[in-house]
Design an enzyme around this catalytic site. Structure first.
Site, short mmCIF file in Angstrom:
data_model
loop_
_atom_site.label_atom_id
_atom_site.label_comp_id
_atom_site.label_asym_id
_atom_site.label_seq_id
_atom_site.Cartn_x
_atom_site.Cartn_y
_atom_site.Cartn_z
N ARG A 199 -10.08 -10.96 -3.69
CA ARG A 199 -10.01 -9.50 -3.92
C ARG A 199 -10.26 -9.14 -5.38
NH1 ARG A 199 -7.68 -7.36 0.81
NH2 ARG A 199 -6.22 -8.80 1.78
N TYR A 216 0.80 -1.24 0.00
CA TYR A 216 0.00 0.00 0.00
C TYR A 216 0.82 1.28 0.00
CZ TYR A 216 -3.69 -3.32 1.11
OH TYR A 216 -4.57 -4.36 1.06
N HIS A 257 -15.43 -5.79 -1.86
CA HIS A 257 -15.53 -7.21 -2.21
C HIS A 257 -16.76 -7.88 -1.60
CE1 HIS A 257 -11.48 -6.34 -3.38
NE2 HIS A 257 -11.05 -6.25 -2.14
N SER A 277 -3.85 -0.80 -4.68
CA SER A 277 -3.23 -1.96 -5.32
C SER A 277 -4.08 -2.39 -6.52
CB SER A 277 -3.12 -3.10 -4.31
OG SER A 277 -4.42 -3.49 -3.86
N ASN A 294 -12.62 4.63 -2.22
CA ASN A 294 -11.85 3.40 -2.03
C ASN A 294 -12.62 2.62 -0.97
OD1 ASN A 294 -10.19 1.29 -1.42
ND2 ASN A 294 -8.31 2.52 -1.33
N HIS A 345 -8.49 1.91 -6.04
CA HIS A 345 -7.77 0.96 -5.19
C HIS A 345 -6.28 1.27 -5.31
CE1 HIS A 345 -11.19 -1.55 -4.20
NE2 HIS A 345 -11.58 -1.39 -5.44
N ASP A 399 -25.73 -0.68 -3.62
CA ASP A 399 -27.08 -0.12 -3.74
C ASP A 399 -27.05 1.41 -3.58
OD1 ASP A 399 -28.30 -2.54 -4.18
OD2 ASP A 399 -28.91 -2.83 -2.09
O1 CA2 Z 1 -5.81 -1.63 -2.80
C1 CA2 Z 1 -6.68 -1.07 -2.15
O2 CA2 Z 1 -6.81 0.15 -2.09
C2 CA2 Z 1 -7.66 -1.90 -1.31
O3 CA2 Z 1 -8.94 -1.30 -1.42
C3 CA2 Z 1 -7.16 -1.82 0.12
C4 CA2 Z 1 -7.97 -2.70 1.07
C5 CA2 Z 1 -8.12 -4.11 0.56
O4 CA2 Z 1 -9.01 -4.85 1.39
C6 CA2 Z 1 -8.63 -4.16 -0.86
O5 CA2 Z 1 -8.64 -5.50 -1.29
C7 CA2 Z 1 -7.76 -3.34 -1.78
C8 CA2 Z 1 -7.28 -2.80 2.43
C9 CA2 Z 1 -7.14 -1.51 3.14
C10 CA2 Z 1 -6.36 -1.80 4.38
O6 CA2 Z 1 -5.37 -0.85 4.48
C11 CA2 Z 1 -4.28 -1.14 5.20
C12 CA2 Z 1 -3.49 -0.08 5.49
C13 CA2 Z 1 -2.34 -0.27 6.20
C14 CA2 Z 1 -1.98 -1.52 6.63
C15 CA2 Z 1 -2.78 -2.59 6.34
C16 CA2 Z 1 -3.94 -2.39 5.62
#
Ligand code: CA2
Length: 156
Positions: A120, A32, A89, A111, A83, A109, A96
């Site tokens: 994901r 991230y 997911h 990633s 985001n 996103h 909605d």
């Molecule tokens: O890639 C992305 O922006 C996601 O939306 C990030 C989500 C993840 O569940 C999606 O699949 C993709 C996760 C956000 C969690 O953020 C964190 C930040 C710091 C450390 C760990 C997780």
């Protein structure tokens, strides 16, 4: 007596962030990045200002609160950048509420969710999004703002 100005102000872009994004920059930087959410907000405010736009930047760990923020954007925002994080997911409730919007919606996103675990790879939000930006890290928010500015310009 001072005359009341009839100047119409453009509504802000709602930039909504889902669960755990408050921890951005503190863990899993290899996935991230190192930018914190506070820094993302600053970058977004600057980018929006360069287009003459303002932002309302939010983060919530609660699905219902995100639904309420999206509902608020129906009358309070000129566009939504979201985001949805993990809720993308899983959440039909968020899908909605996005489907009820008439303003442009860009899904972001950090990633590339298609390069990651199978669970994901699918996002409910994508079904209702005008466009999607993924895999560009924090820069993705800025590209989403550019897209909103372009869409609003064309609409005028
Ligand atoms: O890639 C992305 O922006 C996601 O939306 C990030 C989500 C993840 O569940 C999606 O699949 C993709 C996760 C956000 C969690 O953020 C964190 C930040 C710091 C450390 C760990 C997780």
């Amino acid at each position: 007596m001072a005359k009341k100005s009839k100047q119409s102000k453009t509504l802000p872009i709602y930039i909504l962030n889902g669960p755990n994004l408050n921890l951005l920059g503190t863990r899993e930087p290899e996935v991230y990045g190192y930018t914190t959410l506070a820094q993302v907000e600053q970058m977004c405010a600057k980018q929006a200002a360069s287009h003459g736009l303002a932002i309302s930047f939010r983060q919530s760990n609660h699905e219902g609160e995100i639904v309420e923020q999206i509902q608020e954007a129906r009358t309070g925002g000129c566009a939504v950048i979201i985001n949805p994080a993990g809720y993308g997911h899983t959440s039909i409730a968020i899908l909605d509420s996005i489907q009820m919007l008439k303003v442009p919606v860009i899904e972001v996103h950090l990633s590339n969710i298609h390069r990651r675990e199978p669970y994901r790879n699918h996002s409910y939000v994508s079904k209702a999004a005008t466009g999607i930006v993924m895999g560009l890290g924090a820069q993705g928010y800025l590209r989403a703002i550019d897209a909103v500015a372009e869409i609003l310009k064309v609409k005028k």
